[in-house]
Design a protein around this motif. Structure first.
Motif, mmCIF file in Angstrom:
data_model
loop_
_atom_site.group_PDB
_atom_site.id
_atom_site.type_symbol
_atom_site.label_atom_id
_atom_site.label_comp_id
_atom_site.label_asym_id
_atom_site.label_seq_id
_atom_site.Cartn_x
_atom_site.Cartn_y
_atom_site.Cartn_z
ATOM 1 N N GLU A 59 0.846 -1.187 0.000
ATOM 2 C CA GLU A 59 0.000 0.000 0.000
ATOM 3 C C GLU A 59 0.888 1.246 0.000
ATOM 4 O OE1 GLU A 59 -2.525 1.695 3.552
ATOM 5 O OE2 GLU A 59 -3.678 0.086 2.583
ATOM 6 N N ASP A 60 0.748 2.082 -1.041
ATOM 7 C CA ASP A 60 1.534 3.312 -1.160
ATOM 8 C C ASP A 60 3.034 3.047 -1.018
ATOM 9 O OD1 ASP A 60 -0.838 4.770 -1.412
ATOM 10 O OD2 ASP A 60 -1.022 5.036 0.757
ATOM 11 N N GLY A 61 3.483 1.985 -1.659
ATOM 12 C CA GLY A 61 4.899 1.679 -1.644
ATOM 13 C C GLY A 61 5.397 1.021 -0.383
ATOM 14 N N GLN A 62 4.492 0.766 0.547
ATOM 15 C CA GLN A 62 4.872 0.113 1.798
ATOM 16 C C GLN A 62 4.248 -1.274 1.892
ATOM 17 O OE1 GLN A 62 3.676 3.002 4.871
ATOM 18 N NE2 GLN A 62 5.844 3.230 5.364
ATOM 19 N N GLU B 6 -3.425 -3.103 16.794
ATOM 20 C CA GLU B 6 -2.169 -2.691 17.441
ATOM 21 C C GLU B 6 -0.946 -3.373 16.848
ATOM 22 O OE1 GLU B 6 -0.667 -4.201 21.192
ATOM 23 O OE2 GLU B 6 -2.601 -5.186 21.545
ATOM 24 N N PHE B 7 -1.138 -4.504 16.181
ATOM 25 C CA PHE B 7 0.001 -5.250 15.666
ATOM 26 C C PHE B 7 0.345 -4.893 14.215
ATOM 27 C CE2 PHE B 7 -2.078 -8.283 18.727
ATOM 28 C CZ PHE B 7 -1.186 -8.032 19.756
ATOM 29 N N THR B 8 -0.419 -3.994 13.601
ATOM 30 C CA THR B 8 -0.164 -3.620 12.218
ATOM 31 C C THR B 8 1.237 -3.025 12.053
ATOM 32 O OG1 THR B 8 -2.512 -3.206 11.798
ATOM 33 C CG2 THR B 8 -0.932 -2.185 10.294
ATOM 34 N N LYS B 9 1.951 -3.521 11.062
ATOM 35 C CA LYS B 9 3.299 -3.036 10.771
ATOM 36 C C LYS B 9 3.342 -2.495 9.344
ATOM 37 C CE LYS B 9 5.361 -4.071 14.630
ATOM 38 N NZ LYS B 9 5.863 -2.991 15.506
ATOM 39 N N ARG B 10 3.952 -1.314 9.180
ATOM 40 C CA ARG B 10 4.178 -0.740 7.868
ATOM 41 C C ARG B 10 5.683 -0.746 7.620
ATOM 42 N NH1 ARG B 10 0.014 1.887 5.395
ATOM 43 N NH2 ARG B 10 -1.932 1.923 6.586
ATOM 44 N N ILE B 11 6.088 -1.414 6.566
ATOM 45 C CA ILE B 11 7.511 -1.603 6.294
ATOM 46 C C ILE B 11 7.853 -1.005 4.942
ATOM 47 C CG2 ILE B 11 9.352 -3.327 6.072
ATOM 48 C CD1 ILE B 11 6.903 -5.154 7.474
ATOM 49 N N THR B 12 8.807 -0.117 4.919
ATOM 50 C CA THR B 12 9.275 0.459 3.655
ATOM 51 C C THR B 12 10.321 -0.477 3.064
ATOM 52 O OG1 THR B 12 8.905 2.709 4.442
ATOM 53 C CG2 THR B 12 10.377 2.429 2.554
ATOM 54 N N PRO B 13 10.064 -1.033 1.892
ATOM 55 C CA PRO B 13 10.998 -1.990 1.291
ATOM 56 C C PRO B 13 12.369 -1.351 1.043
ATOM 57 C CG PRO B 13 8.889 -2.061 0.163
ATOM 58 C CD PRO B 13 8.862 -0.855 1.055
ATOM 59 N N THR B 14 13.407 -2.114 1.254
ATOM 60 C CA THR B 14 14.763 -1.650 0.969
ATOM 61 C C THR B 14 15.178 -2.148 -0.402
ATOM 62 O OG1 THR B 14 15.682 -3.601 2.055
ATOM 63 C CG2 THR B 14 15.416 -1.615 3.392
#
Length: 290
Positions: free
Chosen positions: A268-271, A281-289
């Motif tokens: 979602e939106d690059g994440q 509460e456990f949702t994680k947003r990770i920006t790909p490397t």
């Protein structure tokens, strides 16, 4: 080694790569293994405490994380005759969302694993009693044989003339390991009170520490990033907090939602967004490397 978040949420650094591989078809989800775990409670002057163990850091799955006694279902317990007290297998099947034979195996796993890992046995010579003395080399030999799967739980109960006390358990939750994990479990969580006369001990080879802690204290340690835990552990601890006694928690088990919780991953939106439905509460947003 899992990475440490601002809180103590267990988050392996390899997850983003595995999620991408699953989405692209390079990774095939493995079938989850049936499992059971038990939140064993005892009363204290300030409220119920729960028995937890810390998984050894060397463990491939959730090393260093705090959890409850538990483990995989033994298929031999599906349809073997078992001395049984409490709700009928059909009632357990309806509550757990499975067939009667599967329900029997899951309940057997909950009782067996509590004995294997905590030295506590929810069984007795009659439908309204519980064993109060588990000391002695013969008991330890049987426990070791159960751990090694040299002895089935049904045969153990039969040899000892014991009845499984399913009425001392309450089904609490069901969580399924995410599809991108190499080891997956379909785990039913139960609650139970420590039987009178019995004591816990660290009988697990997978744990380097055991503690009795109030749910509020454990959650506070997690929120501060001091205690590492997986989402199901945190969620069930939070759900235990309103109960003033172990008996209250057991009585409240029937009100708990047994809908299986399975993590979902999306871009979602690059994440990369990792979420557990119903547990924001456990949702994680990770920006790909790159």
């Amino acid at each position: 080694m899992a990475s440490q978040q601002a809180n103590g949420q267990w988050y392996p650094p390899e997850w983003p790569d595995r999620i991408r591989a699953l989405a692209s078809g390079e990774l095939t989800a493995v079938e989850p293994r049936r499992a059971a775990t038990v939140m064993l409670l005892r009363d204290t002057p300030s409220g119920p405490a729960v028995h937890m163990l810390r998984r050894r850091a060397s463990m491939a799955f959730a090393g260093g994380a705090y959890a409850y006694p538990g483990g995989g279902v033994d298929p031999r317990d599906d349809d073997r005759p078992v001395g049984w007290a409490g709700p009928a297998r059909e009632a357990w099947a309806e509550r757990l969302g499975v067939e009667a034979s599967t329900a029997q195996a899951i309940v057997c796993a909950a009782v067996r694993e509590t004995y294997e890992e905590a030295g506590v046995l929810l069984a007795g010579p009659t439908a309204d009693t519980v064993v109060d003395d588990l000391s002695g080399e013969d008991w330890e030999a049987d426990r070791a044989a159960l751990v090694a799967r040299d002895l089935s739980f049904a045969d153990f109960l039969d040899r000892r003339g014991l009845v499984l006390r399913s009425d001392l358990l309450g089904a609490w939750a069901r969580w399924i390991t995410p599809e991108f994990e190499p080891k997956r479990y379909d785990t039913w969580f139960f609650v139970a009170a420590l039987p009178p006369g019995q004591r816990t001990r660290n009988a697990s080879t997978e744990a380097d520490r055991t503690v009795w802690t109030r749910p509020e204290e454990a959650v506070e340690g997690y929120d501060k990033g001091e205690l590492l835990m997986m989402p199901p552990t945190v969620a069930t601890l939070r759900a235990l907090r309103p109960y003033a006694t172990a008996a209250d928690a057991l009585a409240g088990a029937g009100d708990q939602d047994m809908t299986a919780v399975l993590a979902q991953a999306r871009f979602e939106d690059g994440q990369l967004v990792l979420s557990w439905p119903g547990h924001e509460e456990f949702t994680k947003r990770i920006t790909p490397t790159t």
